[in-house]
Design an enzyme around this catalytic site. Structure first.
Site, mmCIF file in Angstrom:
data_model
loop_
_atom_site.group_PDB
_atom_site.id
_atom_site.type_symbol
_atom_site.label_atom_id
_atom_site.label_comp_id
_atom_site.label_asym_id
_atom_site.label_seq_id
_atom_site.Cartn_x
_atom_site.Cartn_y
_atom_site.Cartn_z
ATOM 1 C CB CYS A 4 -1.346 7.036 1.937
ATOM 2 S SG CYS A 4 -2.537 6.015 2.848
ATOM 3 C CD GLU A 10 -2.007 2.148 2.010
ATOM 4 O OE1 GLU A 10 -1.683 3.267 1.541
ATOM 5 O OE2 GLU A 10 -2.289 1.945 3.193
#
Length: 471
Positions: A272, A238
């Site tokens: 993020c 990720e």
């Protein structure tokens, strides 16, 4: 902020704003990492053989202890990682929820697999643990991003080798190890190794580690993925995100700007999922930009441990400089600085850049800080085109009161996650979360995605009596 002790055998965690020491952990050499992997590997079979209900109970007990120790955990996240108290509160309780969902996966692994085509051959197809899972987590949500892998991995019968970021060794590593030890997790099932990139590389290379769960930058993620590919190890990545926040022309501009400010400036934009690119219908772009700037200017900047600040410090001086340079470059290329843009070390103010076109570097490059760019679009097709003009594909959001229109746009966006009527920073432990493209390999976290990531299929058939063959 963390520093190495003079002996370079210890990592000293320090409060970002004051530099006050918070605690010390032992640094791990590659040899130490290999030894920890061997210990975890030796402990893994017995842990895998432990009844699922017993494993789940230990993971749930760890969640309970985390909640009981919430005040201490929240203070640590504020002082070590620069979180505002509200973000720290959310992170602790969401981390506990991640652990609970991991326990639930162990108790309810899913529907049975269909039987074999041959009815005379009894078959059993199950999901079984992988062995030792390596988990590498960043500094921005150190506890949560560790818990979302460690919880389900342990509950499903794996041992874990956890490497927190050197900026947050206490909140990203030691805290979780302590609650699991006190919850009754057997020794060596969870090993924590501390260090820098060399330590992370050693974890990936460790022979006993059969899978790596990595959350971090795209640049490092590519290296981790390549190394795991060569070693034929499973990997879940990720990575970064250049997330689009699409604002349609049917919205209340003030409400949309408030959502956009939350999406861009929460935790200093060091998330993020943060809204990087605000794509706004041209008819309201000027009004939206002004409203977003007002929201940015109203945010209180300061020490979150000693004031009611809404914007805390950047994680370190290097990150602050990187963000400042990116903003300076954007202005030099033609962006208009609406507000912010002037470093106040260790803080960087919420910044709004207007007149950002797809020709500017800032439109394509992730700026991991409190920077929102505004780009007008002509119509829905143009919004989709601009949103998809990115190598990243983590999250996106479409802010609108027209659900049908919003969902039609959302379904055309090349991202792993998209939210309609919301902004991009949304976390739900029950739902799969993954990026595509430069944002990751699209698997691994949340709900049944975690079950699939941290277990493998095992097929067993039984023929009674034993089968005979002609030669």
């Amino acid at each position: 902020m963390t520093t190495l002790a003079e002996t370079e055998t210890q990592l000293v965690s320090r409060e970002i704003v004051t530099g006050e020491p918070l605690g010390t952990v032992e640094l791990c050499t590659p040899e130490h990492v290999s030894s920890a992997g061997r210990r975890a590997g030796a402990a893994a079979p017995a842990w895998a053989a432990t009844p699922a209900e017993e494993r789940a109970a230990i993971v749930e007990r760890a969640a309970e202890l985390l909640v009981e120790r919430a005040p201490q955990a929240q203070e640590l996240l504020v002082r070590e990682g620069g979180a505002i108290p509200g973000k720290a509160f959310f992170e602790v309780y969401q981390s506990a929820q991640e652990l609970r969902h991991g326990a639930a996966l162990a108790r309810h692994p899913g529907f049975p697999h269909p039987p074999a085509d041959d009815p005379s051959r009894a078959s059993e197809v199950t999901r079984v643990p992988l062995g030792v899972v390596g988990v590498i987590v960043p500094w921005n949500f150190p506890l949560l991003l560790a818990a979302r892998s460690v919880g389900p991995a342990l509950a499903l019968g794996n041992a874990v080798l956890l490497k927190p970021d050197p900026h947050t060794p206490l909140s990203g590593g030691r805290l979780l190890a302590e609650v699991f030890a006190d919850a009754g997790l057997p020794p060596d099932v969870l090993e924590v190794v501390h260090g820098d990139a060399e330590t992370g590389a050693a974890l990936v290379q460790a022979p006993d580690v059969v899978m790596v769960s990595f959350t971090g930058s795209t640049e490092v993620g590519r290296e981790v993925g390549a190394a795991c590919g060569r070693l034929l190890k499973r990997v879940v990545l990720e990575l970064g995100g250049q997330n689009a926040f699409v604002v349609l022309d049917d919205v209340d501009v003030e409400e949309a700007a408030a959502a956009g400010a939350w999406g861009s400036f929460l935790h200093q934009g060091q998330i993020c999922m943060s809204a990087r690119r605000h794509l706004v219908h041209h008819s309201i772009a000027d009004a939206y930009t002004e409203a977003l700037a007002r929201h940015a200017d109203a945010l209180r900047i300061g020490d979150p441990h000693r004031s009611d600040a809404q914007i805390g410090p950047m994680i370190d001086r290097r990150q602050l400089t990187t963000v400042a340079n990116a903003v300076e470059q954007a202005v030099a290329q033609g962006a208009r600085l609406v507000t912010g843009g002037r470093p106040l070390p260790p803080y960087y103010p919420p910044t709004v850049l207007a007149d950002v076109t797809e020709q500017l570097d800032v439109f394509h490059t992730e700026v991991f800080g409190p920077v929102a760019t505004v780009t007008p679009f002509a119509d829905d097709n143009d919004a989709v085109r601009l949103a998809n003009t990115s190598d990243y594909g983590l999250t996106a959001a479409v802010y609108t009161g027209d659900t049908t229109r919003g969902e039609a746009i959302a379904d055309r966006l090349h991202t792993g996650v998209v939210h309609v009527g919301d902004q991009p920073v949304v976390q739900d432990a029950a739902l799969p979360f993954a990026g595509v493209g430069a944002s990751g390999n699209g698997s691994g976290f949340g709900g049944r995605a975690a079950l699939e990531a941290f277990t493998r299929w095992r097929t067993r058939t039984t023929s009674t009596p034993p089968r005979t063959y002609p030669f």
